[in-house]
Design a protein around this motif. Structure first.
Motif, mmCIF file in Angstrom:
data_model
loop_
_atom_site.group_PDB
_atom_site.id
_atom_site.type_symbol
_atom_site.label_atom_id
_atom_site.label_comp_id
_atom_site.label_asym_id
_atom_site.label_seq_id
_atom_site.Cartn_x
_atom_site.Cartn_y
_atom_site.Cartn_z
ATOM 1 N N VAL A 198 1.021 -1.554 -0.029
ATOM 2 C CA VAL A 198 -0.025 0.215 -0.110
ATOM 3 C C VAL A 198 0.500 1.160 -0.061
ATOM 4 O O VAL A 198 0.708 2.042 -0.635
ATOM 5 N N LEU A 199 1.917 1.256 1.435
ATOM 6 C CA LEU A 199 2.623 2.063 0.946
ATOM 7 C C LEU A 199 3.227 2.597 -0.113
ATOM 8 O O LEU A 199 3.746 3.378 -0.475
ATOM 9 N N LEU A 200 4.102 1.887 -1.101
ATOM 10 C CA LEU A 200 4.386 1.237 -2.358
ATOM 11 C C LEU A 200 3.624 2.325 -3.506
ATOM 12 O O LEU A 200 4.034 2.617 -3.966
ATOM 13 N N ALA A 201 2.525 2.066 -3.014
ATOM 14 C CA ALA A 201 1.599 2.390 -4.155
ATOM 15 C C ALA A 201 1.601 3.643 -3.631
ATOM 16 O O ALA A 201 1.162 4.401 -5.361
ATOM 17 N N LYS A 202 1.384 3.907 -3.023
ATOM 18 C CA LYS A 202 0.774 5.258 -2.724
ATOM 19 C C LYS A 202 2.080 6.428 -3.580
ATOM 20 O O LYS A 202 2.038 7.439 -3.884
ATOM 21 N N VAL A 203 3.815 6.013 -2.529
ATOM 22 C CA VAL A 203 4.561 7.005 -3.082
ATOM 23 C C VAL A 203 4.565 6.996 -4.182
ATOM 24 O O VAL A 203 5.302 8.115 -5.036
ATOM 25 N N GLN A 204 4.362 5.504 -5.153
ATOM 26 C CA GLN A 204 4.340 5.857 -6.462
ATOM 27 C C GLN A 204 3.807 6.826 -7.226
ATOM 28 O O GLN A 204 3.849 7.298 -7.964
ATOM 29 N N ASP A 205 2.591 7.099 -6.766
ATOM 30 C CA ASP A 205 1.484 7.819 -7.028
ATOM 31 C C ASP A 205 1.702 8.986 -7.024
ATOM 32 O O ASP A 205 2.060 9.957 -7.701
ATOM 33 N N GLU A 206 2.884 8.995 -5.755
ATOM 34 C CA GLU A 206 3.504 10.903 -5.844
ATOM 35 C C GLU A 206 3.810 11.361 -7.153
ATOM 36 O O GLU A 206 4.312 11.880 -7.488
ATOM 37 N N ALA A 207 5.270 9.673 -7.288
ATOM 38 C CA ALA A 207 6.482 10.082 -8.412
ATOM 39 C C ALA A 207 5.179 10.604 -8.894
ATOM 40 O O ALA A 207 5.479 11.479 -10.334
ATOM 41 N N GLY A 208 4.171 10.151 -9.641
ATOM 42 C CA GLY A 208 2.927 10.221 -11.080
ATOM 43 C C GLY A 208 3.293 11.446 -10.991
ATOM 44 O O GLY A 208 3.015 12.198 -11.918
ATOM 45 N N HIS A 209 2.217 11.994 -9.684
ATOM 46 C CA HIS A 209 1.767 13.532 -9.600
ATOM 47 C C HIS A 209 2.766 14.849 -10.007
ATOM 48 O O HIS A 209 2.127 15.881 -10.891
ATOM 49 N N GLY A 210 4.149 13.927 -9.381
ATOM 50 C CA GLY A 210 5.049 15.542 -10.097
ATOM 51 C C GLY A 210 4.907 15.246 -11.137
ATOM 52 O O GLY A 210 5.698 16.403 -11.994
ATOM 53 N N LEU A 211 5.059 13.709 -11.635
ATOM 54 C CA LEU A 211 5.317 14.461 -13.734
ATOM 55 C C LEU A 211 4.329 14.167 -13.922
ATOM 56 O O LEU A 211 4.661 15.735 -14.612
ATOM 57 N N TYR A 212 3.190 14.680 -13.950
ATOM 58 C CA TYR A 212 1.932 15.667 -14.709
ATOM 59 C C TYR A 212 1.777 16.769 -14.274
ATOM 60 O O TYR A 212 1.583 17.999 -14.734
ATOM 61 N N LEU A 213 2.359 17.176 -12.545
ATOM 62 C CA LEU A 213 2.576 18.705 -12.868
ATOM 63 C C LEU A 213 3.924 19.057 -13.126
ATOM 64 O O LEU A 213 3.993 20.346 -13.975
ATOM 65 N N TYR A 214 5.052 18.172 -13.054
ATOM 66 C CA TYR A 214 6.052 19.326 -14.060
ATOM 67 C C TYR A 214 5.682 19.055 -15.570
ATOM 68 O O TYR A 214 6.072 20.561 -16.032
ATOM 69 N N SER A 215 5.272 18.494 -16.370
ATOM 70 C CA SER A 215 4.752 17.937 -17.569
ATOM 71 C C SER A 215 3.948 19.380 -17.579
ATOM 72 O O SER A 215 4.012 19.974 -18.831
ATOM 73 N N ALA A 216 2.775 20.020 -17.083
ATOM 74 C CA ALA A 216 2.411 21.087 -16.800
ATOM 75 C C ALA A 216 2.260 21.964 -17.092
ATOM 76 O O ALA A 216 2.129 23.356 -17.422
#
Ligand code: FE2
Ligand code: FE2
Ligand code: FE2
Lengths: 95, 322
Positions: B74-92
């Motif tokens: 669960v924790l791994l999945a959450k941290v992985q999501d945060e990496a994805g959020h960083g990516l969405y936001l950098y790209s935007a």
């Protein structure tokens, strides 16, 4: 000059400000400027959108649907990625 | 064009821009926008992106020590999501004409900020509960409001992020439930995590509106849709019953329901602490940035290998074509 081998373009239309561009179809054109005008003429005759993107079909890198099991599978067995996996006590109504 | 007419044109563009904003229309990357709007957005969005990325560290710290395999997943999945959020936001953010490397550089040299909450250490497993519940909870409050921000790519990114974010808070709260309803030692751990993370979570909403340098402009341009203080109040109000259900003591002893305002009144925050942490003097500021630089440098060989592979492929294609 050949008129037989026009390039294929994919057309994306943004229906309204604030929404994503959505794929609506494709067309043949000599170049991207022409593709844009054609797209306007054939895909937005009824004010379907406010902005158009055209992309050469060959420039789109697509996953194969036949491969989808191995391609997407890793996420199917992780129900804990969904909020519904964590039942909330009925006393908590605002989360 | 003379400077004078140029100014006039600019002025007219600005009026048209504001009219569009007032009319609730989204701004898209290729639209004209005032330099100030662009700058303000780059600052806020890159700061948001940095927060997602740096925010992986305090939780990443507990992945190997999670108490069960399920908790680890669960924790791994959450941290992985945060990496994805960083990516969405950098790209935007890149749609505004700043490069990824410029943003990373600003983070690493300290010219760009990130949420100060991530400069607090994560000392116990209870902190994983408190972070998911309170820190992600506060972030969600803010992000739900930002789904209506005026910049199209940011708004759409927020919609996607909010969808993914929904499990973060719940998994955290579930950890809290289990601890708070567990043994006395576990309950004590839950209380301690709540006590330490409650206040910095409230600080996540930023300074008081009256002290916020960018707030007025941001509201006028509808980059922000609700003020820092309004969002904070919303969070304070919604958290009360959640603390009650856990059977824990509320960290704010001055908290009291105000019938007239229809809100809770609460203690003022320790703003000296807030500014001190923002300005680099929190427990973990140096460690967070050092770790980011280290990870970035250690990843250099991957980027180099990818570039070499691309070059090799191009060479091969060229020879095949010849
Ligand atoms: Fe996030
Ligand atoms: Fe999150
Ligand atoms: Fe976030």
């Amino acid at each position: 000059m050949t008129t037989e081998k026009l390039e294929l373009f994919e057309v994306f239309v943004r229906p309204k400000r604030g929404l994503d561009h959505k794929h609506v179809g494709s067309l043949h054109a000599e170049d991207k400027e022409q593709a844009l005008e054609y797209a306007r003429d054939v895909y937005t005759r009824r004010t379907e959108g406010i902005s158009i993107w055209v992309v050469k079909s060959g420039d789109i890198c697509a996953s194969q649907e036949d491969d989808r099991e191995s391609f997407f599978d890793p996420s199917d067995d992780k129900p804990y990625r969904h909020a519904t996996y964590y039942p909330l006590p009925k006393e908590i109504s605002n989360m | 064009m003379s400077d004078h007419t140029k100014l006039e044109v600019e002025h007219e563009l600005e009026i048209a821009f504001q009219a569009k904003i007032d009319d609730e229309q989204k701004v898209e990357p290729k639209d004209w926008m005032p330099e100030g709007y662009r700058k303000n957005l780059i600052r806020q969005m890159s700061q948001h992106a940095h927060s997602e990325v740096i925010g992986m560290q305090p939780e990443g710290n507990w992945i190997t020590r999670a108490p069960s395999l399920r908790r680890k997943a669960v924790l791994l999945a959450k941290v992985q999501d945060e990496a994805g959020h960083g990516l969405y936001l950098y790209s935007a953010t890149e749609t505004l004409g700043i490069s990824r490397s410029q943003m990373i550089e600003a983070l690493q040299t300290g010219t760009a900020k990130y949420a100060s909450i991530f400069n607090y250490p994560t000392q116990t497993w209870g902190d994983m509960g408190a972070i998911g519940w309170l820190v992600d909870g506060a972030a969600i409050c803010n992000q739900v409001s930002l789904q209506r921000t005026s910049y199209g790519p940011y708004a759409r990114g927020m919609i996607r992020i909010c969808k993914e974010e929904s499990f973060h808070q719940r998994q955290g709260y579930q950890i809290m439930i289990e601890l708070a309803h567990g043994t006395p030692a576990q309950k004590k751990m839950a209380q301690d995590s709540l006590n330490r993370f409650y206040w910095p979570s409230l600080m996540m909403f930023g300074p008081h509106d009256s002290d916020s340098a960018h707030s007025a402009k941001s509201m006028k341009w509808k980059i922000k849709r609700e003020t820092n203080d309004d969002l904070r109040q919303k969070f304070i109000d919604q958290t009360v019953s959640q603390i009650e259900y856990l059977g824990l003591e509320h960290p704010d002893k001055a908290l009291v329901w105000n019938e007239e305002r229809n809100h809770y009144d609460s203690s003022d925050l320790d703003w000296d602490e807030f500014y001190s942490v923002i300005n680099g003097n929190g427990h973990c500021n140096r460690q967070r940035i050092q770790h980011h630089i280290k990870a970035h440098e250690e990843g250099a060989w991957v980027r180099e290998a990818m570039a070499a592979y691309k070059q090799k492929k191009q060479l091969k294609n060229a020879t095949n074509a010849a």
